[in-house]
Design an enzyme around this catalytic site. Sequence first.
Site, mmCIF file in Angstrom:
data_model
loop_
_atom_site.group_PDB
_atom_site.id
_atom_site.type_symbol
_atom_site.label_atom_id
_atom_site.label_comp_id
_atom_site.label_asym_id
_atom_site.label_seq_id
_atom_site.Cartn_x
_atom_site.Cartn_y
_atom_site.Cartn_z
ATOM 1 C CG ASP A 1 -30.181 45.150 28.041
ATOM 2 O OD1 ASP A 1 -30.086 43.699 28.270
ATOM 3 O OD2 ASP A 1 -30.256 45.208 26.883
ATOM 4 C CG ASN B 1 -33.644 37.597 18.649
ATOM 5 O OD1 ASN B 1 -34.244 36.333 18.619
ATOM 6 N ND2 ASN B 1 -33.031 38.503 19.222
ATOM 7 C CG ASP C 1 -39.791 39.225 16.941
ATOM 8 O OD1 ASP C 1 -38.834 40.593 17.501
ATOM 9 O OD2 ASP C 1 -39.976 39.197 15.995
ATOM 10 C CD GLU D 1 -31.521 43.076 23.811
ATOM 11 O OE1 GLU D 1 -29.721 42.947 24.588
ATOM 12 O OE2 GLU D 1 -31.910 43.406 22.500
#
Length: 334
Positions: free
Chosen positions: A212, A220, A229, A255
Amino acid sequence: MSAFWSRLKDDFQLSIITLVGSLAVLGVTPYAVYRLGQRNWLVGFTDSFLVVGTVLAVCYAWRTGNTVRPGQFLAAIYSIGAFLVSIKLGTNGLFWMYVLILFNFFVVPPRQSVMVTQVTLLAVCLYGWLNPQEVFASHYQMGSFIVTYELSSIFAFVFAYRGRAQRRELSQLATEDPLTGIGNRRTMNKELDIAVADSRRYDIRFGLLVLDLDHFKQINDQFGHAVGDDVLVRFVNLVDAACRPSDRLFRLGGEEFVLLVPNVAREGLNGVATKIQQCVREVLRRPDGRAVTVSIGGCMLNGHTERESWLHEADACLYAAKDAGRDQIVIAAP
């Protein structure tokens, strides 16, 4: 019975071969019996051979899971059968050529179908040209047959080509993560189930890592989803480069990723996690230059008899790694 229908549902090509084969057996068998009863030996034995060959090909496809060879075999024998029936029965036999077109474009790839159907057409027309009145009543009838045959082939080719392309796209959407190109959760579940079965059957050791990216939501929020992305794609490339070809990476969601590691001990699994952690920390950067880090939890398959409990333990180790301050590795003790 449920397994039978489930397999037909999951394997389109097998379902087509089974359906077409069953219809062929039901449709051709009465002709074989009738023609043998009329002592029309060539056509009767040809029909009988087609029936027996179809049954064997369908059984082979079900037993091995290989649908390519049975499809090619059926296309070959049906083309030969259509040719023999056409030259023996004349105009009445030509109707089977249109059935051959549909069959070939359903069971074998379009380009191979084009080759088989065109060779069969050439053989029938060449025989009809050399033997007037046996197949075609006139050259005009031969020309009409060629035109209608080719038009039917074109329509069948376009339909089969588009159908295969759409099934391929649907298969990718169902099994791959569209952003990173790796397996999605559905593929992961299937692979983990296979690993559990292989471990019991062949005593293969498997390890599982859940990865993770730390503070990914901040990326973001601060830089936009396009940057997020891009970070995910570069992360996947780094993990692929750090792993063996036999290791399988899946995107669990957002993620969070899962890495399946076969033929590994606990120490080796920890080594894989450490290599990934260091590689990500040293190479992966945010637009502001800060390093991106990853928290990793993992465990061995030992003691787990199903996918859910195995994945749950690895996920619990991931949460322990995050609770320890992130950018940490926690591998479950034996």
